[in-house]
Write a protein that holds these residues in place. Structure first.
Motif, PDB file in Angstrom:
ATOM      1  N   VAL A 113      -6.786  -3.202  -6.847  1.00  0.00           N
ATOM      2  CA  VAL A 113      -5.655  -3.764  -6.103  1.00  0.00           C
ATOM      3  C   VAL A 113      -5.538  -3.112  -4.733  1.00  0.00           C
ATOM      4  O   VAL A 113      -5.267  -3.774  -3.719  1.00  0.00           O
ATOM      5  N   THR A 114      -5.751  -1.799  -4.693  1.00  0.00           N
ATOM      6  CA  THR A 114      -5.679  -1.095  -3.405  1.00  0.00           C
ATOM      7  C   THR A 114      -6.738  -1.626  -2.440  1.00  0.00           C
ATOM      8  O   THR A 114      -6.469  -1.873  -1.246  1.00  0.00           O
ATOM      9  N   ARG A 115      -7.947  -1.826  -2.961  1.00  0.00           N
ATOM     10  CA  ARG A 115      -9.008  -2.339  -2.100  1.00  0.00           C
ATOM     11  C   ARG A 115      -8.670  -3.747  -1.607  1.00  0.00           C
ATOM     12  O   ARG A 115      -8.897  -4.092  -0.439  1.00  0.00           O
ATOM     13  N   ALA A 116      -8.114  -4.584  -2.503  1.00  0.00           N
ATOM     14  CA  ALA A 116      -7.757  -5.943  -2.113  1.00  0.00           C
ATOM     15  C   ALA A 116      -6.652  -5.931  -1.052  1.00  0.00           C
ATOM     16  O   ALA A 116      -6.680  -6.702  -0.084  1.00  0.00           O
ATOM     17  N   LEU A 117      -5.668  -5.050  -1.211  1.00  0.00           N
ATOM     18  CA  LEU A 117      -4.584  -4.977  -0.232  1.00  0.00           C
ATOM     19  C   LEU A 117      -5.105  -4.534   1.143  1.00  0.00           C
ATOM     20  O   LEU A 117      -4.651  -5.013   2.181  1.00  0.00           O
ATOM     21  N   ARG A 118      -6.052  -3.570   1.102  1.00  0.00           N
ATOM     22  CA  ARG A 118      -6.604  -3.125   2.387  1.00  0.00           C
ATOM     23  C   ARG A 118      -7.393  -4.245   3.076  1.00  0.00           C
ATOM     24  O   ARG A 118      -7.342  -4.383   4.299  1.00  0.00           O
ATOM     25  N   ARG A 119      -8.121  -5.044   2.264  1.00  0.00           N
ATOM     26  CA  ARG A 119      -8.840  -6.174   2.858  1.00  0.00           C
ATOM     27  C   ARG A 119      -7.861  -7.209   3.420  1.00  0.00           C
ATOM     28  O   ARG A 119      -8.086  -7.789   4.478  1.00  0.00           O
ATOM     29  N   ILE A 120      -6.765  -7.417   2.684  1.00  0.00           N
ATOM     30  CA  ILE A 120      -5.754  -8.354   3.185  1.00  0.00           C
ATOM     31  C   ILE A 120      -5.174  -7.850   4.496  1.00  0.00           C
ATOM     32  O   ILE A 120      -4.971  -8.621   5.458  1.00  0.00           O
ATOM     33  N   LEU A 161       0.813  -1.215   0.000  1.00  0.00           N
ATOM     34  CA  LEU A 161       0.000   0.000   0.000  1.00  0.00           C
ATOM     35  C   LEU A 161       0.850   1.270   0.000  1.00  0.00           C
ATOM     36  O   LEU A 161       0.378   2.351  -0.403  1.00  0.00           O
ATOM     37  N   LEU A 162       2.089   1.154   0.451  1.00  0.00           N
ATOM     38  CA  LEU A 162       2.981   2.327   0.470  1.00  0.00           C
ATOM     39  C   LEU A 162       3.733   2.529  -0.844  1.00  0.00           C
ATOM     40  O   LEU A 162       4.590   3.423  -0.944  1.00  0.00           O
TER      41      LEU A 162
END
Length: 485
Positions: free
Chosen positions: A299-306, A289-290
């Motif tokens: 992808v950003t949404r998936a990373l935040r869910r992860i 995310l950084l």
């Protein structure tokens, strides 16, 4: 009062049977003696015949024509038994009567009879057979009436008092002997029954010790088996069966404890091993995310869910590891903990996390101190407040009350929400217990159902307990902890 123990019932039964037997023997002896003495009395009456009532007309001597005796005493009444009664009745009226008291006919011919006595004598059948008559002046008499030569009725009788005295003496002697026999038999029977049932008492004592053991969890050491007795007797068979049952129970408890230990080691090892990969996944997601370059929104949404799920998984792994360590009996820190300060800090955090709720404190004036682990007690209190916040609608009032006495400290968390579902209450402190249908619609993703189980485990590890009382509009969780002396 009915005897409740087997020993008392056997003793009472033995004494009762003996009492019935003694009563039957005594009754038979009294009846037989009374009959025997009465028959002897009837024989004496038959021997006396009608000489005495016939002599009453002639001053105690029979006239010369009535010769039934030998010698000079032919018709003399002085040889008759003391107490002999005679009477002459003519047309139902007593014309002559007499009673031998001292053997002197001149002094013995006077006897007072009432009208009722005369009526009773007139009612005696003139059949020559003895009958019992109660005379008011002479008490009970055995009398026989025979027809005379002049159309009169001659009555002769002997007193029943010697018979009654002998029967009464037998009753007293039999009562004393049988009473003493019952007392001796009761004491001896109680000792014998007690000695015979000693193996059964040992079985009961062993069963009592087993019932006092905590068999729910942990390693259990059963007490020694009941002593072996004669296997051919009923008590010996009970002891043998009981020992066999204890052997099966001990094997089952040993196997259960082994399974529990394997599960605890597995949970602890798995939780410990999962902490590193979960933390690694979370770190990689945060690092992605950084990334400074452009990243597609998906992808950003998936990373935040992860990141969120890995954080949730990390908390779950930490909780499982804590429960495994508490189950294993690992000692916690034991330092004086200011429970009042913990409550203030936990309520401050709860207000920040649930501003829509109304949080109320009820604390004593003096600080409450308990021995324990500060971090674990704070975690248990935070779980209780989080449970009240997540499972009640906005606007619910939550009251935290702290009380203390010389022996213990009591912390209660009360809310006026919808309450815990009735089907969930029995297992509310078990692991992975969730009540999703009562969760607020706006609450974040539910936990794993480990919060209240951690509260119970922490309270038990501190030597305390936790209880739940719930109904619609009033739910209270109460934690009791031993206080510092």
């Amino acid at each position: 009062m009915r005897p409740r123990t087997l020993r008392a019932r056997l003793t009472v039964g033995l004494v009762t049977l003996l009492a019935v037997s003694c009563a039957a023997v005594g009754l038979a002896a009294v009846v037989e003696l009374n009959g025997f003495l009465t028959r002897r009395l009837d024989e004496q009456i038959a021997q006396v015949g009608t000489r005495f009532p016939e002599s009453l007309e002639h001053g105690g001597r029979l006239p010369g024509g009535h010769d039934d005796h030998d010698g000079d005493e032919q018709g003399d009444t002085r040889r008759m038994a003391t107490g002999t009664f005679g009477a002459r009745l003519l047309h139902g009226t007593v014309t002559h009567k007499g009673l031998i008291r001292s053997g002197d006919p001149a002094a013995d011919l006077d006897v007072d009879l009432t009208a009722r006595d005369a009526a009773r004598l007139a009612g005696v059948p003139a059949d020559g057979r003895p009958h019992t008559v109660a005379l008011s002046a002479l008490h009970d008499y055995r009398v026989a009436a025979s027809p005379g030569r002049d159309g009169d009725v001659l009555i002769v009788g002997l007193p029943l008092e010697p018979v009654q005295a002998a029967v009464h003496r037998l009753e007293l002697v039999a009562g004393a002997v049988f009473g003493l026999a019952l007392v001796v038999t009761g004491v001896a029977g109680a000792c014998w029954v007690r000695w015979s049932l000693r193996p059964l008492s040992r079985v009961a004592a062993t069963a009592t010790r087993v019932s006092e053991l905590p068999l729910a969890s942990g390693e259990v050491a059963l007490p020694p088996r009941a002593p072996d007795t004669d296997p051919h007797g009923e008590v010996g068979q009970v002891a043998t069966a009981f020992n066999r049952m204890l052997g099966h129970v001990e094997d089952a408890l040993t196997k259960r404890h082994a399974v529990e230990e394997r599960l605890r080691r597995f949970a602890a090892d798995a939780s410990h091993e999962l902490r590193t990969p979960v933390a690694s996944v979370r770190g990689h997601a945060e690092l992605a995310l950084l990334h400074p370059g452009p990243v597609p929104p998906e992808v950003t949404r998936a990373l935040r869910r992860i990141t969120a799920e890995s954080a949730r998984m990390g908390e779950m792994v930490d909780d499982l590891l804590l429960l495994a360590r508490l189950d294993a009996g690992r000692p916690l820190e034991r330092h004086p903990v200011d429970l009042t300060r913990l409550v203030l800090d936990a309520v401050t955090d709860a207000r920040a996390a649930g501003p829509a709720h109304r949080w109320t404190l009820d604390l004593p004036e003096e600080p409450v101190t308990v021995p324990g682990d500060t971090h674990r007690l704070h975690q248990a209190l935070a779980n209780l407040l989080a449970n009240a916040r997540l499972h009640t609608p906005a606007g619910t009032e939550v009251t935290i009350t702290l009380e203390a006495d010389a022996a213990r400290a009591t912390l209660s968390v009360h809310d006026d929400g919808p309450g815990v579902p009735e089907d969930v209450r029995p297992s509310v402190f078990e692991r992975f217990t969730r009540a999703e249908h009562r969760r607020r619609a706006d609450a974040p993703g539910g936990g794993a159902g480990l919060g209240l189980s951690i509260v119970a485990a922490v309270a038990e590890a501190h030597g305390g307990s936790v209880e739940l009382e719930s109904r619609p509009g009033a739910t209270t969780f109460t934690v009791c902890l031993p206080a510092v002396p």
